[in-house]
Design an enzyme around this catalytic site. Structure first.
Site, PDB file in Angstrom:
ATOM      1  CG  ASP A  48      -2.617  -8.047   6.289  1.00  0.00           C
ATOM      2  OD1 ASP A  48      -3.156  -8.019   7.167  1.00  0.00           O
ATOM      3  OD2 ASP A  48      -1.436  -7.798   6.244  1.00  0.00           O
ATOM      4  CG  ASP A  57      -8.192  -1.747  -2.461  1.00  0.00           C
ATOM      5  OD1 ASP A  57      -7.799  -1.904  -1.484  1.00  0.00           O
ATOM      6  OD2 ASP A  57      -8.923  -0.732  -2.897  1.00  0.00           O
ATOM      7  CG  ASN A  70      -2.369  -0.869   1.193  1.00  0.00           C
ATOM      8  OD1 ASN A  70      -2.590  -1.061  -0.182  1.00  0.00           O
ATOM      9  ND2 ASN A  70      -2.655  -1.146   2.045  1.00  0.00           N
ATOM     10  CG  HIS A  93      -4.634   2.719  -0.115  1.00  0.00           C
ATOM     11  ND1 HIS A  93      -4.569   2.038   0.966  1.00  0.00           N
ATOM     12  CD2 HIS A  93      -4.037   3.817   0.179  1.00  0.00           C
ATOM     13  CE1 HIS A  93      -4.323   2.562   1.907  1.00  0.00           C
ATOM     14  NE2 HIS A  93      -3.754   3.761   1.572  1.00  0.00           N
TER      15      HIS A  93
END
Length: 199
Positions: free
Chosen positions: A183, A157, A148, A153
């Site tokens: 996670d 994702d 990230n 992000h």
């Protein structure tokens, strides 16, 4: 009528529920019902104010209906049960989607923590075969924060989505994968014999 045979259908029936009136006149109303397997008792049905049911329309699609039932069996002019019906398919589909979303992770479409905990509880209650047990596997992605922080992000994702896809691809139909949050993932394996099978 008292036997559940349709004696009259308004011309608007097709526009409302997608079923031609000619298709159901002089036929049992139970032929309209898409999922029910028990025949309708017309006198019992007459005591119910509102019922929900589904029909298969003339195109083969399922439509969900809400029907207000009026008992007019003793009315000499009608001698039947009157069903005033409206199509609530959109509402039904929205409710099903809302219920699904309440128990599934929006990013990965896996079960969420709440659903996973329910499934584990049910599996514990159902396990009883002496040669089988169940297993819960907890998975945590190492250094996920680095993904990230360095790639953004959206990349994080995408990684979580790929992990979910790979988990689903490796499981048996009766197993359940969940995203617990962040996670963290979990897998419930039912009916396993030993640690080797789990691994």
């Amino acid at each position: 009528d008292r036997d559940g045979v349709v004696r009259y259908a308004a011309p608007q029936l097709h526009a409302i529920v997608g079923v031609a009136a000619a298709r159901i006149i002089d036929r049992p109303v139970t032929e309209l019902i898409g999922s029910a397997t028990n025949p309708l008792d017309m006198e019992a049905l007459a005591e119910v104010g509102t019922v929900q049911w589904d029909v298969v329309d003339d195109t083969g699609e399922v439509r969900y209906l809400e029907t207000v039932v009026s008992d007019r069996l003793d009315d000499q002019a009608i001698q039947g049960v009157v069903l005033n019906t409206r199509d609530v398919t959109d509402r039904h589909v929205a409710q099903v989607a809302l219920a699904y979303r309440a128990y599934h992770d929006t990013l990965t479409d896996l079960a969420n923590r709440e659903l996973f905990e329910q499934c584990v509880t049910e599996a514990i209650g159902e396990s009883g075969h002496p040669d089988e047990t169940l297993a819960v596997i907890l998975i945590d992605l190492d250094d996920f924060k680095t993904v990230n922080d360095s790639l953004g992000h959206a990349a994080g994702d995408a990684l979580l989505g790929e992990v979910a896809t790979r988990l689903r691809a490796t499981l048996r139909a009766e197993d359940i994968a969940a995203r617990l949050g962040g996670d963290e993932f979990a897998i419930l394996l039912s009916r396993v014999r030993d640690l080797e099978e789990v691994e």
